[in-house]
Design a protein around this motif. Structure first.
Motif, mmCIF file in Angstrom:
data_model
loop_
_atom_site.group_PDB
_atom_site.id
_atom_site.type_symbol
_atom_site.label_atom_id
_atom_site.label_comp_id
_atom_site.label_asym_id
_atom_site.label_seq_id
_atom_site.Cartn_x
_atom_site.Cartn_y
_atom_site.Cartn_z
ATOM 1 N N LEU A 31 0.934 -1.568 -0.186
ATOM 2 C CA LEU A 31 -0.038 -0.060 0.064
ATOM 3 C C LEU A 31 0.899 1.111 -0.015
ATOM 4 O O LEU A 31 0.518 2.222 -1.149
ATOM 5 N N ILE A 32 1.747 1.206 1.035
ATOM 6 C CA ILE A 32 3.124 2.601 0.922
ATOM 7 C C ILE A 32 3.906 2.633 -0.883
ATOM 8 O O ILE A 32 4.214 3.536 -1.430
ATOM 9 N N GLY A 33 3.853 1.671 -1.306
ATOM 10 C CA GLY A 33 4.392 1.609 -2.894
ATOM 11 C C GLY A 33 3.760 2.185 -3.552
ATOM 12 O O GLY A 33 4.048 2.364 -4.785
ATOM 13 N N VAL A 34 2.127 1.651 -3.782
ATOM 14 C CA VAL A 34 1.107 2.101 -4.009
ATOM 15 C C VAL A 34 0.556 3.896 -4.145
ATOM 16 O O VAL A 34 0.950 4.693 -4.918
ATOM 17 N N PHE A 35 0.726 3.910 -2.728
ATOM 18 C CA PHE A 35 0.217 5.390 -2.939
ATOM 19 C C PHE A 35 1.820 6.255 -2.752
ATOM 20 O O PHE A 35 2.148 7.637 -3.960
ATOM 21 N N ILE A 36 3.306 5.964 -2.668
ATOM 22 C CA ILE A 36 4.272 6.790 -3.550
ATOM 23 C C ILE A 36 4.825 6.449 -4.805
ATOM 24 O O ILE A 36 3.941 7.452 -5.668
ATOM 25 N N SER A 37 3.274 5.632 -5.569
ATOM 26 C CA SER A 37 3.789 5.615 -7.228
ATOM 27 C C SER A 37 3.035 6.263 -7.240
ATOM 28 O O SER A 37 3.198 7.195 -8.640
ATOM 29 N N LEU A 38 0.992 7.009 -7.096
ATOM 30 C CA LEU A 38 0.708 7.695 -7.322
ATOM 31 C C LEU A 38 1.455 9.473 -7.132
ATOM 32 O O LEU A 38 0.784 10.049 -7.349
ATOM 33 N N LYS A 39 2.791 9.248 -5.916
ATOM 34 C CA LYS A 39 2.368 10.887 -5.513
ATOM 35 C C LYS A 39 4.191 11.423 -6.599
ATOM 36 O O LYS A 39 4.359 12.455 -7.146
ATOM 37 N N PHE A 40 5.119 10.453 -7.150
ATOM 38 C CA PHE A 40 6.357 10.767 -7.847
ATOM 39 C C PHE A 40 6.321 9.445 -9.354
ATOM 40 O O PHE A 40 6.160 8.552 -9.124
ATOM 41 N N THR A 41 6.441 10.703 -9.650
ATOM 42 C CA THR A 41 5.755 10.010 -11.417
ATOM 43 C C THR A 41 7.139 9.387 -11.944
ATOM 44 O O THR A 41 6.952 7.754 -12.646
ATOM 45 N N PHE A 42 8.969 9.023 -11.757
ATOM 46 C CA PHE A 42 9.495 8.180 -12.343
ATOM 47 C C PHE A 42 9.505 7.474 -11.293
ATOM 48 O O PHE A 42 9.839 6.051 -12.047
#
Length: 234
Positions: free
Chosen positions: A82-93
């Motif tokens: 869930l943390i990985g999904v959240f980070i992927s939504l915030k950071f494009t790279f």
């Protein structure tokens, strides 16, 4: 509650209790992971599916392994997911690393063999996908994309698309797939540079044509005629 811990042997009832607890725990885990992990199995989802399946399978078949440790391990992994999904939504790279852009396999009736090898898709599988979408010849395809979820999206050339009432007097136009230049309030500078445009041009177009700014745009696409279509946050 002895069935939670490792045992030398378990009774039939204890095995049943382990199975019931494991089943409902997996249901809760799947609910926490969300609809995304069920509807499309992407890279991160695939890794999680392999890990969770292996972790839960062993204590359900081996009395020497405790159920409690597996549940704690799965809970930790889901939290990281869930943390990985959240980070992927915030950071494009990071999003591009976990969910790469679609890979063109066919462009204007020509197979891109380099991308086909990169995606590790046999030619027979590509032809099979064409047949599934009622396309028997490669030359009829304007664009075929290998999506991050593993599906192949196929777009036929305009002259080979099914006729509708609107097309009784057709004037065939070249196939044109709009390119996203803004996603979730962030400019896609790579695509903008490919189109020989810059940020100032884009801001002017948004201000003059739509009286809005980049941060208010959920999605903006542009076609080959430089026509921009925008979708605002609601």
């Amino acid at each position: 509650m002895d069935f939670f811990a490792s045992q030398e042997s378990l009774t039939a009832v204890q095995w049943m209790l382990r199975a019931v607890v494991g089943f409902f725990f997996l249901v809760i885990i799947a609910k926490l992971m969300g609809q995304r992990s069920i509807s499309q199995l992407r890279f991160l989802d695939f890794v999680m599916a392999l890990l969770l399946g292996n972790i839960m399978a062993h204590p359900l078949s081996d009395e020497g392994l405790g159920l409690k440790g597996s549940m704690i391990t799965m809970g930790t992994l889901v939290s990281l997911y869930l943390i990985g999904v959240f980070i992927s939504l915030k950071f494009t790279f990071i999003k591009k690393m976990l969910d790469p852009s679609p890979l063109p396999l066919i462009e204007n009736g020509t197979i891109n063999y380099h991308n086909l090898k990169k995606a590790r898709i046999p030619l027979d599988s590509l032809l099979s996908e064409l047949r599934k979408q009622q396309t028997e010849e490669v030359h009829k395809v304007a664009l075929a994309l290998w999506e991050p979820g593993g599906e192949i999206s196929i777009f036929q050339k305009s002259e080979h698309q099914p006729v509708t009432l609107k097309d009784f007097a057709p004037s065939h136009k070249p196939f044109d797939l709009p390119i996203p230049i803004i996603e979730e309030g962030k400019i896609n500078y790579g695509e903008l540079q490919h189109l020989n445009k810059d940020e100032s041009w884009l801001n002017n177009q948004l201000r003059i044509s739509y009286n809005t700014s980049v941060h208010d745009v959920l999605l903006a696409t542009i076609d080959k005629q430089d026509q921009i279509r925008i979708y605002l946050y609601k």
